[in-house]
Every structure is written in C-alpha cells, then in structure tokens.
Design an enzyme around this catalytic site. Structure first.
Site, PDB file in Angstrom:
ATOM      1  N   CYS A  19       0.801  -1.220   0.000  1.00 28.50           N
ATOM      2  CA  CYS A  19       0.000   0.000   0.000  1.00 28.50           C
ATOM      3  C   CYS A  19       0.835   1.271   0.000  1.00 28.50           C
ATOM      4  CB  CYS A  19      -0.951  -0.020   1.192  1.00 28.50           C
ATOM      5  SG  CYS A  19      -2.277  -1.232   1.016  1.00 28.50           S
ATOM      6  N   ASP A  50     -15.617  12.069   1.228  1.00 27.78           N
ATOM      7  CA  ASP A  50     -14.798  11.798   2.411  1.00 27.78           C
ATOM      8  C   ASP A  50     -13.727  10.740   2.163  1.00 27.78           C
ATOM      9  OD1 ASP A  50     -16.110  13.630   4.018  1.00 27.78           O
ATOM     10  OD2 ASP A  50     -17.623  12.180   4.661  1.00 27.78           O
ATOM     11  N   GLY A  51     -13.805  10.026   1.039  1.00 30.50           N
ATOM     12  CA  GLY A  51     -12.827   8.977   0.769  1.00 30.50           C
ATOM     13  C   GLY A  51     -13.071   7.746   1.608  1.00 30.50           C
ATOM     14  N   SER A 143      -7.245 -10.120 -16.088  1.00 25.92           N
ATOM     15  CA  SER A 143      -5.782 -10.084 -16.117  1.00 25.92           C
ATOM     16  C   SER A 143      -5.303  -9.284 -17.308  1.00 25.92           C
ATOM     17  CB  SER A 143      -5.215 -11.512 -16.180  1.00 25.92           C
ATOM     18  OG  SER A 143      -5.651 -12.161 -17.363  1.00 25.92           O
TER      19      SER A 143
END
Length: 332
Positions: A19, A50-51, A143
C-alpha cells in the site's frame, strides 16, 4: 510445466511495494476534487467526498451492497504470501464499513515474458485461500500483460444499512482503539532491500479484520476505518476531518511490530510513509514527538488493522476524539 524458480525475489520486480504504492493522498484528493456529489443517488450511503473505505448502496429488502477494489505490486518475495496479503487487504475495506464479503474477482497484472505462470498460480492460490477463510468465493476475474506484477481483488459484500461503520460518525468523548500493530511498511521496505523475512509482519498482514469488525458492530460502534497506505496519522486525519472533530493520539499507547523501530533507525522508510507525514503535518500538533516516532505513526501500512471510535476487547486504546480545535490531529 513451469515451476517457481528457487531464490526468486518478487519484490525486485516492483518499484515500490504494498500500500505504500498508493498515489499520495494530497495528489489524489486534488485529482478527484469536484467529481463526487453530482448526480449521486440518495441510496448511495458511502463512497463520496470523504474517501470512504468502500462504496455502500442501499438496496431493497433492508440491505445494502458493498463494493471495493484493491491491488498492488509484490510486498514480499514469497508468491503465496503476497497473494494472501493482497486478498486480506482487499477484504479489509468491506470489514472497515461493517460489511460481510460475499464474492470477489481477481485483478492480476503479470509480466508474462519475465515471470513463469507457476508464480502467478501461487499468488492466485494465496488469494483463494484467504478469501475462503472469509467465506468469500473468488469467481474468475481480469488479467493484463503488465511489466510490473500486480495482484488484488474486487470484492462485493453486504451490510445492514442501519449498522454501518462510517468515517463521519465520530463524536467528542469517544476513545480510539487500534486492532493491529503498526510497522509493516518499514519492515516490508527492509525486506525488499535485504531479503530478511519478518514472520510477525506476514502474520499481521494476512490476518482478516472480520472479528474486529464484528466486535465493533456488536458493541454499537458507528465510526471506524482501516489503516492502510495513508498510515495511522493519515487515516486518523481523514476520520477526524469527516467527523468534524479533533483526534488526540497517545503515541506511547500505539503498538508496533517487533523490529519496526530498528527499521526506521536504519533508514528503511518507504517513500509513501514520508509523503503521508508531509500531508498530515500542516493539520497536526506533534508537540515534542521526535521524527522517528512521527514516521512510525505515518508509516504506510499494508493490510493494517481497524481504527475504531470505541473500545473493543483485545485492542489497545490509543487516543480519544474531542471537539474540533485548532488542529485536526494532536499527538501527545
């Protein structure tokens, strides 16, 4: 049939890892500014400006559907463990809003001329096994041929629309709990540089947040988020900002994985961690907190725990929410 090459170091095929590869939060907010809100139906309960951790849409029958997606380059060298970590991380967004994952599809980018398919199969097997622990079948996916390997899941879940965990539901006087120790970002950076394996970090990153989410809901918690690429400080800032409160963080109460402090001391700090710190610094009163501690609190986590506005068994209390003051976050 291809086999997994001995001594393969998957992290060497990635520019970053886990991340910490997220687009910096400040840049991301600038890029999407003005795109949320217009034409949004009332049934969309979460997924706006606000995410939020996932999108939540009210549907018929007193239920809500939860939708999220998450993927990233290798965070560890072991293909199976990378698959497990990526799947746990993607599922976490559903748990972070109080939902239950019901189905997922694979998201795979693969350098087909550089890495054998046997390695990809191990990645997919790891994802499958963790999703199975969550009771969430993986049904196919998508993919692409990609010079950098990437893997994750798009996850669909269900939730009770009256019992959601939201970013904007924090209120003054509520304690803050953290369900996993910090430090995966700096330990993963050390792993990428040296090949040293940190079993405690892998265990933390592959642990589902299912139990923590259920405990929070059972205790009437209404405000939570998961701690991933923006670090504890970044996700705490987003929660406090959305809720219109100030969050006070007790630095001494925050738990860390073994070796995390040594990793920072020795210079193994991901670029994403430094960007996180730069983003929250203007909104944070650090008092006398040293730079090393600030970096640890901003460390870009992969498949971190839940940050819960409330107390739940087994999770240390690391702070409290107050009425909005001069700063959105205060570290003491």
């Amino acid at each position: 049939m291809d086999s997994v090459p001995a001594g393969l170091r998957l992290t060497q095929y990635a520019r970053g890892g886990g991340c910490s590869c997220k687009i910096p939060p400040g840049e991301l907010e600038e890029a999407v500014a003005g795109l949320a809100g217009a034409g949004v139906p009332d049934a969309l309960l979460m997924g706006g400006a606000d995410g939020d951790d996932a999108a939540v849409l009210r549907i018929e029958g007193g239920r809500a559907v939860v939708s999220t997606a998450d993927f990233f380059p290798p965070v560890v060298d072991d293909a199976y463990d990378w698959g497990r970590i990526a799947a746990a991380n993607a599922l976490s967004d559903v748990y972070a809003v109080g939902g239950e994952p019901v189905m997922a599809v694979n998201l795979l980018g693969w350098p087909r001329d550089a890495l054998p398919w046997a390695v990809a199969k191990e990645v997919l097997r790891g994802g499958r096994d963790v999703a199975a622990l969550a009771g969430c079948p993986i049904a196919g996916g998508h993919s692409i041929d990609d010079p950098e390997p990437k893997y994750g899941l798009a996850v669909t879940g269900i939730a009770d629309p009256e019992r959601l965990l939201r970013l904007d539901a924090g209120r003054p006087g509520i304690p803050l709990s953290l369900t996993k120790p910090l430090g995966s970002g700096v330990l993963n950076a050390r792993h990428k540089a040296t090949g040293e394996v940190f079993g405690q970090a892998i265990e933390a990153m592959t642990t589902l947040n299912a139990a923590a989410s259920r405990l929070a809901l059972d205790r009437g918690v209404r405000c939570a988020t998961d701690v991933t690429g923006f670090g504890l400080l970044g996700h705490l800032y987003k929660l406090a900002r959305a809720s219109g409160v100030t969050a006070a963080l007790d630095a001494a109460a925050v738990p860390y994985l073994d070796g995390a402090r040594e990793a920072v001391r020795d210079g193994f700090v991901p670029g994403g961690t430094r960007r996180n710190l730069a983003w929250v610094a203007p909104h944070t009163d650090f008092g006398r907190i040293a730079e090393t501690e600030r970096l640890l609190l901003a460390d870009a986590q992969t498949s971190g725990g839940l940050l819960v506005a409330g107390e739940i068994p087994g999770a240390p209390v690391v702070g409290e929410l107050f009425g909005r003051g001069r700063h959105t976050v205060v570290v003491r």
